[in-house]
Design an enzyme around this catalytic site. Structure first.
Site, PDB file in Angstrom:
ATOM      1  CD  GLU A   1      -4.573   3.785   7.651  1.00 27.45           C
ATOM      2  OE1 GLU A   1      -4.378   4.163   8.831  1.00 27.45           O
ATOM      3  OE2 GLU A   1      -4.756   4.574   6.713  1.00 27.45           O
TER       4      GLU A   1
ATOM      5  CD  GLU B   1      -7.595   6.778   8.917  1.00 30.09           C
ATOM      6  OE1 GLU B   1      -7.463   5.756   9.603  1.00 30.09           O
ATOM      7  OE2 GLU B   1      -7.042   7.860   9.219  1.00 30.09           O
TER       8      GLU B   1
ATOM      9  NE  ARG C   1      -3.776   1.835   2.832  1.00 27.11           N
ATOM     10  CZ  ARG C   1      -3.827   2.864   3.673  1.00 27.11           C
ATOM     11  NH1 ARG C   1      -2.785   3.161   4.438  1.00 27.11           N
ATOM     12  NH2 ARG C   1      -4.918   3.599   3.779  1.00 27.11           N
TER      13      ARG C   1
END
Length: 393
Positions: A297, A174, A77
């Site tokens: 995450e 997010e 990522r």
């Protein structure tokens, strides 16, 4: 992950080791299960002189991705900032713009790893506490949406021209409170629901523009990546149900517009971030939307003590190297337990960040390497057993 002004020490330039001859392979009858690490900061460390030692090979110096690949990693990522301006964070002069992230993605892609691109749509960190619109972008909604669409399309075409077929793209990082503030900022707690949906309209306009940018790139020959929406606090079912229903209620974003749900799941920021709550959240959303779920995450500390140490959400998991593996295995078990094989990935955030070992938490270390600064300014990261957390799972 929330990051605020991380100090990054200056390091002299050293060479890295040769690439691994054994990249991961893919296949099988079940959906591909993503076992990822975010390695966005790796090249910055290397350019400053950091090296990594494989303790399972007699402390041989090797690239961190080769060590982690031997430990089961099959995807990397990488975050992408729009137009970062140096210096950052205490004098740091290298950051995550296209000229940095694309060559790094090429390096990992050429070793056989899938690439997951995490768009921040900002010149700097984007997370629940900050989502600043790029300084040079327009300051009204529709020109901003047009610029965003073109940016997504052009960057995906740049990766394609470099020979990189992206597996996953997250359109925003997010984005619980929206993105491209103030234009796309939202408040999930607004009541009544009609007011909340109205509040989401600008965000939906912007997110739809980014999604159309993916379509434009595909029309120009780019292989379609899976498109993700990434929200923090994956354990919080109320947040997730309210957020996604508000977005789609605008009429501007359909459930068919995204392919994958991505969630953060950290144990540092509240005791409600339990495995049981994560299971409830993922299972409920999978049944409702019938889409793949990934935890994109997570971290677990191997050192976390002192007066500022946070209360962790799963106290039965030890604060140790072994505990890091246990935590990730527990999350994998939750994700793989999602009905209809819709649990499809887990990613560990920045396991090799040797000069930011707390990874945004108040714990001393959550990385997977032991940083040795005794030969400063040279630093060596010695692999710990937790680099193998994805092996055999």
């Amino acid at each position: 992950m929330w990051i605020v002004n991380v100090f990054v020490a200056a390091l002299p330039l050293l060479a890295t080791a040769a690439p691994s001859p054994n990249p991961p392979s893919y296949g099988g009858s079940k959906p591909f299960f993503y076992k990822g690490h975010d390695l966005s900061s790796l090249k910055i460390l290397e350019d400053g002189g950091a090296v990594f030692a494989d303790t399972q090979r007699g402390n041989k110096t090797r690239p961190a991705e080769d060590i982690l690949g031997d430990g089961g990693m099959n995807v990397v990522r990488l975050r992408l900032w729009v137009n970062p301006k140096a210096p950052y964070d205490g004098g740091y002069t290298e950051s995550y713009g296209l000229n940095y992230t694309l060559p790094l993605a090429k390096r990992f892609h050429d070793k056989g790893y899938k690439i997951y691109l995490d768009y921040h749509f900002s010149d700097y960190w984007a997370d629940p506490s900050k989502q600043a619109s790029p300084i040079e972008w327009p300051t009204s909604l529709h020109p901003l949406a047009s610029t965003l669409r073109n940016y997504v399309s052009s960057t995906l075409i740049d990766f394609h021209k470099a020979g990189i077929d992206l597996a996953l793209v997250s359109l925003g990082n997010e984005i619980r409170h929206g993105m491209l503030w103030p234009y796309g900022q939202v408040d999930v707690d607004i009541q009544p629901a009609s007011a909340r949906v109205a509040n989401y309209t600008n965000l939906a306009t912007l997110w739809a523009a980014a999604r159309n940018g993916v379509r434009d790139a595909v029309a120009h020959g780019v292989q379609k990546p899976q498109v993700m929406i990434h929200i923090d606090n994956g354990w919080n079912l109320t947040l997730q149900e309210t957020w996604f229903s508000s977005l789609t209620a605008t009429g501007k974003v359909k459930t068919s517009d995204w392919d994958v749900f991505g969630f953060s799941m950290y144990p540092f920021y509240g005791v409600d971030a339990t495995l049981a709550n994560l299971k409830t959240s993922l299972t409920t959303l999978a049944k409702k939307y019938n889409k793949p779920m990934q935890v994109v995450e997570t971290d677990w500390p191997n050192v976390c003590d002192g007066p500022d140490a946070p209360e962790l959400s799963e106290p039965s998991v030890p604060v140790s190297v072994a505990g890091q593996t246990q935590w990730v295995h527990d999350i994998i078990n939750v994700v793989k337990g999602v009905p209809n094989n819709l649990g499809q990935g887990v990613h560990y955030w920045e396991p090799a960040w040797l000069n930011n070992t707390g990874l945004g938490s108040a714990c001393q270390s959550a990385i997977l390497f032991a940083a040795d600064w005794s030969q400063y300014p040279k630093v060596t990261g010695y692999s710990q057993d937790s680099v193998n957390m994805f092996k055999g799972v």
